[in-house]
Design an enzyme around this catalytic site. Structure first.
Site, PDB file in Angstrom:
ATOM      1  N   GLU A 104      -8.161   1.411  12.600  1.00  0.00           N
ATOM      2  CA  GLU A 104      -7.216   1.948  11.618  1.00  0.00           C
ATOM      3  C   GLU A 104      -6.179   2.855  12.271  1.00  0.00           C
ATOM      4  O   GLU A 104      -6.536   3.887  12.842  1.00  0.00           O
ATOM      5  CB  GLU A 104      -7.958   2.747  10.543  1.00  0.00           C
ATOM      6  CG  GLU A 104      -7.033   3.336   9.491  1.00  0.00           C
ATOM      7  CD  GLU A 104      -7.758   4.255   8.505  1.00  0.00           C
ATOM      8  OE1 GLU A 104      -7.182   4.536   7.443  1.00  0.00           O
ATOM      9  OE2 GLU A 104      -8.898   4.671   8.812  1.00  0.00           O
TER      10      GLU A 104
ATOM     11  N   GLN B  75      -6.863   0.632   1.940  1.00  0.00           N
ATOM     12  CA  GLN B  75      -7.124   1.930   1.310  1.00  0.00           C
ATOM     13  C   GLN B  75      -5.822   2.518   0.767  1.00  0.00           C
ATOM     14  O   GLN B  75      -4.740   2.040   1.078  1.00  0.00           O
ATOM     15  CB  GLN B  75      -7.742   2.897   2.329  1.00  0.00           C
ATOM     16  CG  GLN B  75      -9.105   2.466   2.834  1.00  0.00           C
ATOM     17  CD  GLN B  75      -9.642   3.406   3.897  1.00  0.00           C
ATOM     18  OE1 GLN B  75      -8.901   3.935   4.720  1.00  0.00           O
ATOM     19  NE2 GLN B  75     -10.956   3.600   3.905  1.00  0.00           N
TER      20      GLN B  75
ATOM     21  N   ASP C  71      -4.288   1.384   5.603  1.00  0.00           N
ATOM     22  CA  ASP C  71      -4.277   2.496   4.654  1.00  0.00           C
ATOM     23  C   ASP C  71      -2.839   2.735   4.192  1.00  0.00           C
ATOM     24  O   ASP C  71      -1.994   3.169   4.982  1.00  0.00           O
ATOM     25  CB  ASP C  71      -4.847   3.753   5.313  1.00  0.00           C
ATOM     26  CG  ASP C  71      -5.124   4.867   4.309  1.00  0.00           C
ATOM     27  OD1 ASP C  71      -4.298   5.054   3.391  1.00  0.00           O
ATOM     28  OD2 ASP C  71      -6.152   5.557   4.452  1.00  0.00           O
TER      29      ASP C  71
ATOM     30  N   GLU D 101      -9.294   6.588  -1.030  1.00  0.00           N
ATOM     31  CA  GLU D 101      -9.610   7.607  -0.029  1.00  0.00           C
ATOM     32  C   GLU D 101      -8.604   8.750  -0.185  1.00  0.00           C
ATOM     33  O   GLU D 101      -7.696   8.923   0.624  1.00  0.00           O
ATOM     34  CB  GLU D 101      -9.561   7.025   1.384  1.00  0.00           C
ATOM     35  CG  GLU D 101     -10.132   7.981   2.431  1.00  0.00           C
ATOM     36  CD  GLU D 101     -10.042   7.426   3.845  1.00  0.00           C
ATOM     37  OE1 GLU D 101     -11.003   7.628   4.608  1.00  0.00           O
ATOM     38  OE2 GLU D 101      -9.020   6.807   4.192  1.00  0.00           O
TER      39      GLU D 101
END
Length: 252
Positions: free
Chosen positions: A137, A198, A172, A234
Site C-alpha cells: 500500500e 479503502q 486507499d 479506515e
C-alpha cells in the site's frame, strides 16, 4: 448495493478485537479488517468471526516500533522483516483472513527496493499454498513521511517486478486523494492489480461523509468498474464509532 468492511485498527479501538468484531456486525458491516492482532488469541478471533459470519479481509505485518511503518524495505532489518512476515501469514491462516499487508517502512534508494522485492518474493511464496493474497500500500507523505511506497505507479511497478499472481495493491482513496489527486482516474489505471480498496474523508481522515471527496460518486463509479468486494472503512471516527456511522446508509 455497496458493501463495507470495518477497519478495526481505527474503529472501536476502545474495545478488544473480539468485542470490536461483534460491534461491527451489530452495526451492519459486511466484513472486518485489522492492523496488528498479535496480542489476541487467534482462537478467540476466529470464534468471533465464526459467530458473526464476518470475513476477516486482512491484517498487517508488524510496524517495528512506535512511529515506524514496517520493516520489509529496511536493508538492516532483513531477519526481523522475515519474522514479521512469518508471524502475519501464520496469524492470517489461523483466523482465516484473506490477505496480509506487507509494510515496507521508511526507506528509499536501490538497496531499499532490492530488500523490499526480496521480502515480497519471500511473502508470496509462503502465502501462496495457503491461498493468501499479499498486499502492498502506498502511503501519503503527510501521514507517513519517508515511507518507501509513495504512489500507485511505484506500487504497480513493484508488482510487475515481483511477478507473483498473489501480489496485489491496496488502493486507499484517502492516501491517493492526499497526494495524487484524481482518485477515480488513478484507480482505473491501477485496477488490474488492486486487491483491496479503502477510504476515509479528506483531508482529516474523518468519516467519508466529511471532507472534499464525494464518496457517493466514487462508490458508484467503483461499482460500475465491476468491483464487488467490501470497501474498507479506515477512518478516524473522532469520538464513539457508533456516532460516526450515518454515512453507511446514505452512501450504500
Amino acid at each position: 448495493m455497496t458493501r463495507f468492511s470495518a477497519n478495526l485498527g481505527f474503529l472501536w479501538t476502545e474495545l478488544s478485537l473480539v468485542e470490536a468484531i461483534h460491534a461491527a456486525h451489530a452495526a451492519g458491516f459486511d466484513a472486518v479488517e485489522c492492523h496488528w492482532p498479535y496480542s489476541v488469541s487467534a482462537e478467540a478471533v476466529l470464534a468471533a468471526l465464526t459467530e458473526t459470519g464476518l470475513p476477516m479481509l486482512g491484517l498487517n505485518t508488524e510496524r517495528g516500533g512506535d512511529g515506524m511503518f514496517g520493516l520489509c524495505a529496511l536493508p538492516d532489518k532483513v531477519e526481523d522483516a522475515r519474522q514479521s512476515i512469518d508471524q502475519a501469514i501464520e496469524t492470517a491462516a489461523a483466523i482465516s483472513a484473506n490477505a496480509v499487508h506487507v509494510m515496507a517502512g521508511a526507506s528509499n534508494g536501490s538497496a531499499a527496493e532490492a530488500c523490499f522485492l526480496a521480502s515480497l518474493e519471500y511473502a508470496c511464496v509462503k502465502a501462496q499454498p495457503l491461498g493468501l493474497t499479499v498486499l502492498i500500500e502506498p502511503l501519503n507523505a503527510y501521514d507517513a513521511p519517508g515511507y518507501f511506497l509513495g504512489n500507485q505507479a511505484q506500487a504497480c511497478a513493484i508488482v510487475e517486478k515481483v511477478g507473483a499472481e498473489n501480489l496485489k495493491v491496496m488502493f486507499d482513496c484517502y492516501h491517493v486523494a492526499r497526494t495524487e489527486g484524481d482518485v477515480l482516474a488513478t484507480l482505473k489505471d491501477t485496477l488490474p492489480v488492486v486487491g483491496h480498496i479503502q477510504f476515509a474523508g479528506v483531508p482529516d481522515r474523518g468519516d467519508p461523509a466529511t471532507g472534499t471527496v464525494n464518496y457517493r460518486d466514487i462508490f458508484a463509479e467503483i461499482a460500475a468498474m465491476g468491483w464487488d468486494q467490501p470497501l474498507g472503512a479506515e477512518y478516524k471516527p473522532g469520538g464513539p464509532t457508533e456516532r460516526s456511522l450515518g454515512w453507511m446508509q446514505s452512501l450504500r
